[in-house]
Write an enzyme that holds these catalytic residues in place. Sequence first.
Site, PDB file in Angstrom:
ATOM      1  N   HIS A 149     145.762  37.250  19.729  1.00  0.00           N
ATOM      2  CA  HIS A 149     145.481  36.350  20.851  1.00  0.00           C
ATOM      3  C   HIS A 149     146.308  35.090  20.689  1.00  0.00           C
ATOM      4  O   HIS A 149     146.499  34.614  19.574  1.00  0.00           O
ATOM      5  CB  HIS A 149     143.983  35.998  20.899  1.00  0.00           C
TER       6      HIS A 149
ATOM      7  N   ASP B   6     139.570  42.437  24.926  1.00  0.00           N
ATOM      8  CA  ASP B   6     139.903  43.677  25.618  1.00  0.00           C
ATOM      9  C   ASP B   6     139.720  44.921  24.762  1.00  0.00           C
ATOM     10  O   ASP B   6     139.796  46.039  25.275  1.00  0.00           O
ATOM     11  CB  ASP B   6     141.369  43.629  26.097  1.00  0.00           C
TER      12      ASP B   6
HETATM   13  N1  CMC Z   1     150.075  44.458  16.979  1.00  0.00           N
HETATM   14  C1  CMC Z   1     151.022  44.296  16.028  1.00  0.00           C
HETATM   15  N2  CMC Z   1     151.662  43.153  15.769  1.00  0.00           N
HETATM   16  C2  CMC Z   1     151.313  42.098  16.511  1.00  0.00           C
HETATM   17  C3  CMC Z   1     150.347  42.172  17.522  1.00  0.00           C
HETATM   18  C4  CMC Z   1     149.705  43.396  17.740  1.00  0.00           C
HETATM   19  N3  CMC Z   1     148.758  43.529  18.684  1.00  0.00           N
HETATM   20  N4  CMC Z   1     150.192  40.965  18.113  1.00  0.00           N
HETATM   21  C5  CMC Z   1     151.072  40.145  17.481  1.00  0.00           C
HETATM   22  N5  CMC Z   1     151.750  40.832  16.525  1.00  0.00           N
HETATM   23  C6  CMC Z   1     152.746  40.269  15.611  1.00  0.00           C
HETATM   24  C7  CMC Z   1     154.063  40.033  16.327  1.00  0.00           C
HETATM   25  O1  CMC Z   1     154.921  41.156  16.205  1.00  0.00           O
HETATM   26  C8  CMC Z   1     154.580  38.817  15.615  1.00  0.00           C
HETATM   27  O2  CMC Z   1     155.141  39.245  14.395  1.00  0.00           O
HETATM   28  P1  CMC Z   1     156.426  38.468  13.789  1.00  0.00           P
HETATM   29  O3  CMC Z   1     155.957  37.078  13.483  1.00  0.00           O
HETATM   30  O4  CMC Z   1     156.762  39.256  12.558  1.00  0.00           O
HETATM   31  O5  CMC Z   1     157.482  38.505  14.839  1.00  0.00           O
HETATM   32  C9  CMC Z   1     153.333  38.013  15.282  1.00  0.00           C
HETATM   33  O6  CMC Z   1     152.275  38.973  15.215  1.00  0.00           O
HETATM   34  C10 CMC Z   1     152.998  36.946  16.317  1.00  0.00           C
HETATM   35  O7  CMC Z   1     152.982  37.552  17.584  1.00  0.00           O
HETATM   36  P2  CMC Z   1     153.330  36.774  18.943  1.00  0.00           P
HETATM   37  O8  CMC Z   1     153.670  37.769  20.002  1.00  0.00           O
HETATM   38  O9  CMC Z   1     154.325  35.696  18.663  1.00  0.00           O
HETATM   39  O10 CMC Z   1     151.943  36.073  19.245  1.00  0.00           O
HETATM   40  P3  CMC Z   1     151.493  35.493  20.642  1.00  0.00           P
HETATM   41  O11 CMC Z   1     150.439  34.502  20.349  1.00  0.00           O
HETATM   42  O12 CMC Z   1     152.653  35.072  21.449  1.00  0.00           O
HETATM   43  O13 CMC Z   1     150.880  36.789  21.383  1.00  0.00           O
HETATM   44  C11 CMC Z   1     149.395  38.404  22.223  1.00  0.00           C
HETATM   45  C12 CMC Z   1     149.547  37.021  21.579  1.00  0.00           C
HETATM   46  C13 CMC Z   1     147.951  38.596  22.661  1.00  0.00           C
HETATM   47  C14 CMC Z   1     150.319  38.511  23.473  1.00  0.00           C
HETATM   48  C15 CMC Z   1     149.795  39.475  21.190  1.00  0.00           C
HETATM   49  O14 CMC Z   1     148.953  39.380  20.065  1.00  0.00           O
HETATM   50  C16 CMC Z   1     149.768  40.883  21.772  1.00  0.00           C
HETATM   51  O15 CMC Z   1     150.780  41.328  22.342  1.00  0.00           O
HETATM   52  N6  CMC Z   1     148.609  41.617  21.641  1.00  0.00           N
HETATM   53  C17 CMC Z   1     148.454  42.919  22.221  1.00  0.00           C
HETATM   54  C18 CMC Z   1     148.158  42.811  23.720  1.00  0.00           C
HETATM   55  C19 CMC Z   1     146.734  42.329  23.983  1.00  0.00           C
HETATM   56  O16 CMC Z   1     145.776  42.801  23.396  1.00  0.00           O
HETATM   57  N7  CMC Z   1     146.600  41.404  24.947  1.00  0.00           N
HETATM   58  C20 CMC Z   1     145.292  40.857  25.329  1.00  0.00           C
HETATM   59  C21 CMC Z   1     145.172  39.389  25.053  1.00  0.00           C
HETATM   60  S1  CMC Z   1     143.476  38.817  25.163  1.00  0.00           S
HETATM   61  C22 CMC Z   1     143.167  38.644  26.869  1.00  0.00           C
HETATM   62  C23 CMC Z   1     143.050  37.242  27.326  1.00  0.00           C
HETATM   63  O17 CMC Z   1     142.224  36.478  26.791  1.00  0.00           O
HETATM   64  O18 CMC Z   1     143.787  36.851  28.294  1.00  0.00           O
END
Ligand code: CMC
Length: 429
Positions: free
Chosen positions: A306, A363
């Site tokens: 998240h 989710d």
């Molecule tokens: N599985 C594997 N690796 C992950 C995941 C995941 N679900 N989420 C983040 N990472 C890794 C990512 O590859 C990155 O690694 P590195 O630092 O080595 O490049 C690190 O963790 C940080 O990720 P980020 O994308 O920079 O983090 P963010 O805060 O921008 O993204 C997120 C948050 C929710 C978009 C992401 O965790 C994700 O894509 N999750 C899966 C999709 C999901 O479940 N979305 C629902 C969000 S909750 C609904 C809401 O409240 O709106």
Amino acid sequence: MTEKVAITFQGKTFEFPLVEGTFGEKGIDISTLRSTTGLVTFDPGYMSTGSCTSDITFLDGEKGILLYRGIPIEQLADKSNFVETAYLLIHGELPTKDELSYFNHHVVHHSMLHEAIKNLYDGFPNNPHPMAVASAVVGSLATFYQNEISVRDEREIEITIHRLLAKLPTIAAYSYKKSIGQPLPYPDNALGYCGNFLKMMFSTPCEPYEVDPVAAKALDVLLILHADHEQNCSTSTVRLVGSSMSNLFASVSAGIYALWGPLHGGANQAVIEMLEAIHQDGGDIDKYVAKAKDANDPFRLMGFGHRVYKNFDPRSKIIKKLAHQVFEKVKVHDPLFEIALKLEDIATRDEYFLEKKLYPNVDFYSGLIYKALGFPVPMFPVLFAMGRLPGWIAQWKELQADKDFKIGRPRQIYTGKSTRDYVPLTDRG
Ligand code: CMC
């Protein structure tokens, strides 16, 4: 002395006051930045931008705290119901008995749609996405009540709020019924908010239908958990549209479209698709955990991680418990639930996920519950919209009453071509 932040630019120092929130969070008030320095801020995705002050929802991503009007989400999920929580978000306080009974009465008694709205449903192509239909029909309500949509008349705003809360379940159920070719039902005002919605979704005129109290309660809790989440994409959309003094129907219609995107309201669908893929692939969870950890593989564990919650998502804990109760009582065996439990167990003990602070989010289990209750996957974001509606309304209302009310109008840094002359078509090669 009040603390200030200084910015030095071209040899001159400018001071800006701090704004402080209830729990000590601080922001720099840069509203005079451009007029005093000529500068604007640059912050794609608003990663460091507070767009407003708000009294509605507080969340602390490090500690996993979510409060609606100061009340922890755990207490509301346990003791309140969706209609009461909607009142709390919209009016700022828990209602008295009389206030709740008045609110409940109006939220129930505006549930019927104008008969002419059925013509709209007939105009859509076969099997339209229910989210597109929901937004279009909510927007169209402004045509049915065009003499009562002032954004400054308190009574008109109140009626619009009652109409929106009462009619969105009917609009949502009609979208589903239309997509499967079944007759459009009428609401049953003798039932509660969720009971009525379940009946409209799943009953037919040919057979008796009894609302399952377990299903109604589970849906009610899920709606509470989605009811507000401060300045997310759809809520910011509702505020921005409302800032042009557009009416509440138009602003909420825009919010539904913003929620539709897979980066916002669509993740619960992605979780189901991921669990189904693992199931079809023989249930090899370790393989998918390894894929998620592989930097060269774009696969991510859906429902994990998240942007704000970096410890745990308080909503996911409640939803996991709820999922256990639903699967136990509804007696549905879903192999995807087993896979989800194992997946969570493995991932939450794995160094990669611990180090990156990736935990199940709201989710991860919600789609499984919707599925167990019989909702088709395209309805998942519509259920999210039904839950988020009180939050959108509360935020829109707060904006309209803000003493610093202004149309939302960000600046930009222009990076296109410099000034040049128009070239006539005949000279353009
Ligand atoms: N599985 C594997 N690796 C992950 C995941 C995941 N679900 N989420 C983040 N990472 C890794 C990512 O590859 C990155 O690694 P590195 O630092 O080595 O490049 C690190 O963790 C940080 O990720 P980020 O994308 O920079 O983090 P963010 O805060 O921008 O993204 C997120 C948050 C929710 C978009 C992401 O965790 C994700 O894509 N999750 C899966 C999709 C999901 O479940 N979305 C629902 C969000 S909750 C609904 C809401 O409240 O709106």
